[in-house]
Structure formats: structure tokens, C-alpha cells
Design a protein around this motif. Sequence first.
Motif, PDB file in Angstrom:
ATOM      1  N   GLY A   1       0.723  -1.200  -0.066  1.00  0.00           N
ATOM      2  CA  GLY A   1       0.106  -0.100   0.120  1.00  0.00           C
ATOM      3  C   GLY A   1       0.916   1.189   0.061  1.00  0.00           C
ATOM      4  O   GLY A   1       2.008   1.084  -0.330  1.00  0.00           O
ATOM      5  N   ASP A   2       0.186   2.425   0.361  1.00  0.00           N
ATOM      6  CA  ASP A   2       0.808   3.510   0.308  1.00  0.00           C
ATOM      7  C   ASP A   2       1.993   3.687   1.512  1.00  0.00           C
ATOM      8  O   ASP A   2       1.964   2.701   2.409  1.00  0.00           O
ATOM      9  CB  ASP A   2      -0.089   4.752   0.840  1.00  0.00           C
ATOM     10  N   ARG A   3       3.100   4.379   1.471  1.00  0.00           N
ATOM     11  CA  ARG A   3       4.011   4.415   2.275  1.00  0.00           C
ATOM     12  C   ARG A   3       4.818   2.991   2.421  1.00  0.00           C
ATOM     13  O   ARG A   3       5.419   2.798   3.485  1.00  0.00           O
ATOM     14  CB  ARG A   3       3.892   4.975   3.436  1.00  0.00           C
ATOM     15  N   LEU A   4       4.873   2.167   1.479  1.00  0.00           N
ATOM     16  CA  LEU A   4       5.291   0.851   1.376  1.00  0.00           C
ATOM     17  C   LEU A   4       4.890  -0.015   2.356  1.00  0.00           C
ATOM     18  O   LEU A   4       5.527  -1.034   2.927  1.00  0.00           O
ATOM     19  CB  LEU A   4       6.648   1.010   1.415  1.00  0.00           C
ATOM     20  N   SER A   5       3.794   0.035   3.187  1.00  0.00           N
ATOM     21  CA  SER A   5       3.040  -0.756   3.879  1.00  0.00           C
ATOM     22  C   SER A   5       2.582  -1.895   3.491  1.00  0.00           C
ATOM     23  O   SER A   5       2.033  -2.099   2.161  1.00  0.00           O
ATOM     24  CB  SER A   5       1.866   0.094   4.607  1.00  0.00           C
ATOM     25  N   LEU A   6       2.995  -3.099   4.218  1.00  0.00           N
ATOM     26  CA  LEU A   6       2.293  -4.472   3.740  1.00  0.00           C
ATOM     27  C   LEU A   6       1.301  -4.888   4.537  1.00  0.00           C
ATOM     28  O   LEU A   6       1.606  -4.776   5.893  1.00  0.00           O
ATOM     29  CB  LEU A   6       3.809  -5.280   3.599  1.00  0.00           C
ATOM     30  N   THR A   7       0.128  -5.582   4.055  1.00  0.00           N
ATOM     31  CA  THR A   7      -0.579  -6.214   4.832  1.00  0.00           C
ATOM     32  C   THR A   7      -0.989  -7.491   4.146  1.00  0.00           C
ATOM     33  O   THR A   7      -0.813  -7.823   3.066  1.00  0.00           O
ATOM     34  CB  THR A   7      -2.147  -5.402   4.626  1.00  0.00           C
ATOM     35  N   TRP A   8      -1.555  -8.336   4.950  1.00  0.00           N
ATOM     36  CA  TRP A   8      -1.893  -9.774   4.606  1.00  0.00           C
ATOM     37  C   TRP A   8      -2.911  -9.703   3.472  1.00  0.00           C
ATOM     38  O   TRP A   8      -4.043  -8.913   3.583  1.00  0.00           O
ATOM     39  CB  TRP A   8      -2.395 -10.537   5.639  1.00  0.00           C
ATOM     40  N   ASN A   9      -2.707 -10.413   2.679  1.00  0.00           N
ATOM     41  CA  ASN A   9      -3.899 -10.696   1.502  1.00  0.00           C
ATOM     42  C   ASN A   9      -4.679 -12.066   2.079  1.00  0.00           C
ATOM     43  O   ASN A   9      -4.199 -13.257   2.014  1.00  0.00           O
ATOM     44  CB  ASN A   9      -3.088 -11.139   0.332  1.00  0.00           C
ATOM     45  N   ASP A  10      -5.963 -11.605   2.059  1.00  0.00           N
ATOM     46  CA  ASP A  10      -6.718 -12.712   2.795  1.00  0.00           C
ATOM     47  C   ASP A  10      -7.173 -13.734   1.728  1.00  0.00           C
ATOM     48  O   ASP A  10      -7.566 -14.792   1.988  1.00  0.00           O
ATOM     49  CB  ASP A  10      -8.222 -12.054   3.552  1.00  0.00           C
ATOM     50  N   PHE A  11      -6.863 -13.129   0.580  1.00  0.00           N
ATOM     51  CA  PHE A  11      -7.213 -14.062  -0.689  1.00  0.00           C
ATOM     52  C   PHE A  11      -6.013 -14.590  -1.379  1.00  0.00           C
ATOM     53  O   PHE A  11      -5.992 -14.894  -2.621  1.00  0.00           O
ATOM     54  CB  PHE A  11      -8.027 -13.549  -1.700  1.00  0.00           C
ATOM     55  N   GLY A  12      -4.939 -14.401  -0.771  1.00  0.00           N
ATOM     56  CA  GLY A  12      -3.602 -14.958  -1.456  1.00  0.00           C
ATOM     57  C   GLY A  12      -3.866 -16.537  -1.544  1.00  0.00           C
ATOM     58  O   GLY A  12      -4.160 -17.363  -0.830  1.00  0.00           O
ATOM     59  N   TRP A  13      -3.042 -16.819  -2.731  1.00  0.00           N
ATOM     60  CA  TRP A  13      -3.142 -18.256  -2.884  1.00  0.00           C
ATOM     61  C   TRP A  13      -2.254 -19.244  -2.175  1.00  0.00           C
ATOM     62  O   TRP A  13      -2.494 -20.606  -2.348  1.00  0.00           O
ATOM     63  CB  TRP A  13      -2.792 -18.492  -4.594  1.00  0.00           C
ATOM     64  N   ASP A  14      -1.628 -18.607  -1.279  1.00  0.00           N
ATOM     65  CA  ASP A  14      -1.150 -19.536  -0.230  1.00  0.00           C
ATOM     66  C   ASP A  14      -2.026 -19.960   0.799  1.00  0.00           C
ATOM     67  O   ASP A  14      -1.762 -20.914   1.745  1.00  0.00           O
ATOM     68  CB  ASP A  14       0.125 -18.771   0.530  1.00  0.00           C
ATOM     69  N   GLN A  15      -3.271 -19.595   0.803  1.00  0.00           N
ATOM     70  CA  GLN A  15      -4.395 -20.285   1.734  1.00  0.00           C
ATOM     71  C   GLN A  15      -4.589 -21.623   1.197  1.00  0.00           C
ATOM     72  O   GLN A  15      -4.992 -22.233   1.873  1.00  0.00           O
ATOM     73  CB  GLN A  15      -5.659 -19.289   1.329  1.00  0.00           C
ATOM     74  N   VAL A  16      -4.518 -22.066   0.028  1.00  0.00           N
ATOM     75  CA  VAL A  16      -4.735 -23.406  -0.549  1.00  0.00           C
ATOM     76  C   VAL A  16      -3.531 -24.086  -1.230  1.00  0.00           C
ATOM     77  O   VAL A  16      -3.778 -25.256  -1.844  1.00  0.00           O
ATOM     78  CB  VAL A  16      -6.100 -23.027  -1.520  1.00  0.00           C
ATOM     79  N   SER A  17      -2.282 -23.257  -1.116  1.00  0.00           N
ATOM     80  CA  SER A  17      -1.372 -23.962  -1.991  1.00  0.00           C
ATOM     81  C   SER A  17       0.178 -23.609  -1.342  1.00  0.00           C
ATOM     82  O   SER A  17       0.093 -22.456  -0.579  1.00  0.00           O
ATOM     83  CB  SER A  17      -1.362 -23.643  -3.453  1.00  0.00           C
ATOM     84  N   ASN A  18       1.106 -24.358  -1.600  1.00  0.00           N
ATOM     85  CA  ASN A  18       2.516 -24.098  -1.367  1.00  0.00           C
ATOM     86  C   ASN A  18       2.854 -23.255  -2.692  1.00  0.00           C
ATOM     87  O   ASN A  18       2.950 -24.066  -3.805  1.00  0.00           O
ATOM     88  CB  ASN A  18       3.384 -25.344  -1.125  1.00  0.00           C
ATOM     89  N   ILE A  19       2.997 -22.159  -2.729  1.00  0.00           N
ATOM     90  CA  ILE A  19       3.336 -21.393  -4.111  1.00  0.00           C
ATOM     91  C   ILE A  19       4.682 -20.890  -4.223  1.00  0.00           C
ATOM     92  O   ILE A  19       5.189 -20.435  -3.377  1.00  0.00           O
ATOM     93  CB  ILE A  19       2.238 -20.234  -4.354  1.00  0.00           C
ATOM     94  N   LEU A  20       5.146 -20.921  -5.460  1.00  0.00           N
ATOM     95  CA  LEU A  20       6.283 -20.350  -5.959  1.00  0.00           C
ATOM     96  C   LEU A  20       5.899 -19.184  -6.897  1.00  0.00           C
ATOM     97  O   LEU A  20       5.329 -19.311  -7.683  1.00  0.00           O
ATOM     98  CB  LEU A  20       7.282 -21.401  -6.847  1.00  0.00           C
ATOM     99  N   PHE A  21       6.826 -18.066  -6.785  1.00  0.00           N
ATOM    100  CA  PHE A  21       6.720 -17.141  -7.689  1.00  0.00           C
ATOM    101  C   PHE A  21       8.387 -16.962  -8.076  1.00  0.00           C
ATOM    102  O   PHE A  21       9.313 -16.842  -7.555  1.00  0.00           O
ATOM    103  CB  PHE A  21       6.505 -15.907  -7.069  1.00  0.00           C
TER     104      PHE A  21
END
Length: 494
Positions: free
Chosen positions: A148-168
Amino acid sequence: MASSRTLCVSLLLLLLVSVSCSYATSRLSSDRVSAKPPLSQAERLIRSLNLSPKKPVNIIKGDVADFVPGKIVEKKFSFLGDSGPSIEDLGHHAGYYSLPHSKAARMFYFFFESRNKKDDPVVIWLTGGPGCGSELALFYENGPFHIGDRLSLTWNDFGWDQVSNILFVDQPTGTGFSYSSDDSDIPHDEKGVSNDLYDFLQEFFKAHPEFVKNDFYITGESYAGHYIPALASRVNQGNKQNQGIHINLKGFAIGNGLTNPAIQYPAYPDFALDNGIITKANYDDIKKLIPDCEKAAKTCETQGGESCGEAFGTCENIIGQILNIAPDINYYDIRKKCEGPLCYNFENVEILLNRDDVKSALGVGKDLEFVSCSSTVYEALNLDWMQNLEVGIPALLEDGIKLLVYAGEEDLICNWLGNSRWVQAMEWSGQKAFGTSPTVKFVVDGAEAGSLNSYGPLSFLKVYKAGHLVPMDQPKAALQMLKNWMRGNLTKTE
């Protein structure tokens, strides 16, 4: 890092994908498009994305001595700071893999273990471009965090790590934090791209043997419509030939992708007319460009080489004409007006990842710059653009490996209509049955969120109220889509 930085990594990826599906983002000039777009065109695109890397690619000279082919160097990290979970509590990894079939190329990746359970499937996400880093998706679309603004980071409630082990993964070489000491390591075709990724996956599973038994899925967006089928075929080939570790490939998913250009380019005027972007008179004029595009695409398919660059220029005239008529449209989401040269601003991810403390936490050298979208990588794959990657998919379907093609309905660049047409036209044993399959509702929270056609291992999903970047525009629907598809029931409601 400050504890307020909770996590967000997806818009850049979104932008990345947009860069891929026709490079219309560069606003080609209408009547004349060069057969091979000049480097300045790619540079203009990157500037228009509000991204300004100091160099077009990471080439670190004199870095050969410490290069050990086939080696992974990985570390755990936390973006959450002292007040968040400890590194030990988070399965968050960042690493480099030294590509064995290279002079000195190192591929950078993030790996996030599932927030649910370790035996969830392993998913790899590939960003498009070509040449855009996976961090765009990570922070703006489907990663564990949002930025977000000012480089703030928040948890993504719908991140795909909710249902998988994910590689980017930052790929091809020269993308994101991936780098080499020799620019000849940058691949020029899908064979090179898929071989590098396959080698990486082999070593990744050696380093993480506890995940070898898990189901494995390949996903991505935009120009990854090329990468994904190529990698799926390479993994399937390796499994059949007993090459190294057996990768438990179950399926692959392409989001708003560029897969069969010869079919997708002619869909532009139809989509534009149906959505009121152009008039019937405009449509009649633009349709006259289609025969030359189809002929050039066919020549590319049979002759290859420079004919593919010529085909790219010829076919880009179609989208170029549409964008001349509607210069302010957001071609990634036609509901919106274009704000700024590329319609989105993703500069925060570049600012964040070029901080020395962040690079240190990730195991990235201070002399490396995060390259959001590499003009050098884009140019290296110029002759790959018009290649038809649909041709290898039927064999995968016949082997029971499932495919999901999904597309946000509001995207122009890699629109749902062109994607639907190539899926329908694909020749395989289930073609007729798929073509006559009923269109059913895709339901999320009791509301219709899309329309679905499926038969056997093949599914096509049009996602409502979404543009090019489906996980950004409809995060809950995208997460449910992934979960249901991997479990074999896309029509299941939550």
C-alpha cells in the motif's frame, strides 16, 4: 523492516501480464508498425508503467568464479518485522538457483508454504511481459501480501498460499532479481525458457523433498500463455522419460493469456465492437487487416525466424488501430479510464524491493537492482511472440492433465473472446463434446461470478467484473476458482 509492512505483491505482476498479451500497452502507432519493434518501444513501455530501472537487465560482469551450476542457495525471511511472526514460524523462502545450462545465470524465486497445510498442492506462478518480475503478481494479485501507500504491507486474505504452497519465479534470466554475467544466457524461445524452469523444479524438489509427493500445478497470466504450455509439456516429457524426480503434474491454468496469436488477434475488432469501443464503420475498416495478419501468422508457423517478427508487426496493426480510435481506454480493464501512460502505477514494488534492508533479507546482493520489466528480455523473445503454443496442449489433455483457461471479461488486450475461440478450435478427442457442453454458472458467495464450460480435463471460465488481472480485480473469486479447480469441481459453491 518496520512491523507495519505486512505484505503485498501483485499489481506489478498484473502489469507484467498486461505487457505480454499484445504489447498494445506501448500504444503502437496505427498504420505502420515495424516488423521488429525497436528497443525504444520496450523502453517507452517500461517508463509508461511508472517503472524506471536504471538498467534494462541485470548483467553482473565478473561473476563467474563463484558460479556453481545446479546449486540452490535459499534462506528464510520475514517481511513482518519484530512484532510479527518469527522467521521460524513462517514458511517464507527466497533463493537463487544457478542454471546448469548457462554460463553464469542465477534464477531468483520466492516460495511461500501454505497457510493451511503442507500437503496442499505446490503451485508455480509465472508472470508475463515477457520480461516482467513475478513480484508484480506477488504484491498486487495473489501473493501472501499487498503493498500500500508508504510501502506498508498487509496480509492478503485471498492469497493463493491459503490453498497451496506457491512459487513465484523471476524468469527468464534477466527478469526481476534474476541475473547473469553473460547476456547470452537470456533465452530466445520457449525451449530455452521451459528447460531452465524444468531444471529449477528438479533442484527445488531435491531441496524440499517433503513436497515431492504433492500435486503440482502450473499457473500464470498474459505472456505466460506461452510459458505455461511449454513448461507443462516439458514436465510431462521428463516424467515419461523418467528424467530425475517425477513431478506430480496434475494441471495448468492460463489467465488472460496469449497462447494462439493467429486466432486471438482477429478477435480484437469483434470484442471492441461488442463493447462499444469502436463503431461499425471502424469495425469494417479494421477487419480488412485480418487476412494479412492470418497469412503472416501462418508463414511464421511454417517458416519461423524473421517471418515471425514480420507477423508480429502485421498483426499489431489491428490493435493499434483500435487504440488510435479509443486512446484513453484502459485496455486492461475497459470499465476504467487510463490514468497515466500505462493505466496503472506499480512503482511502490520497485521502491520496496530496491531497499538495501529488503535485499539483504532476501539474500540479494546490494549491487543488484530489481528490474520490474526488462526491455532486453522482451527483445530477446521478439521472434517467440507469434508462435502458437496451443499445439502441444492436446497431447497433455489426452494424458489426463487438466487445463483451465480463465479470462476477465473486461480485458481488451488478452480478451475472453479470443481465448474462448482458440480453446474451441483446439483439435483433441473431446473437442466436439466440449463445444456442445452446457454453459453453467460459476457462483461465489451465492452470486454469479462467471460462466463456465467444461468437458473432461478442459475448462473455460469467463470471470465477471474483472479485467486482465483477475486475482487483483476479483480476489475472492480467483481463490475459489483455484481451490475448486484443483479439487476437481469448479461448480462447487462455498
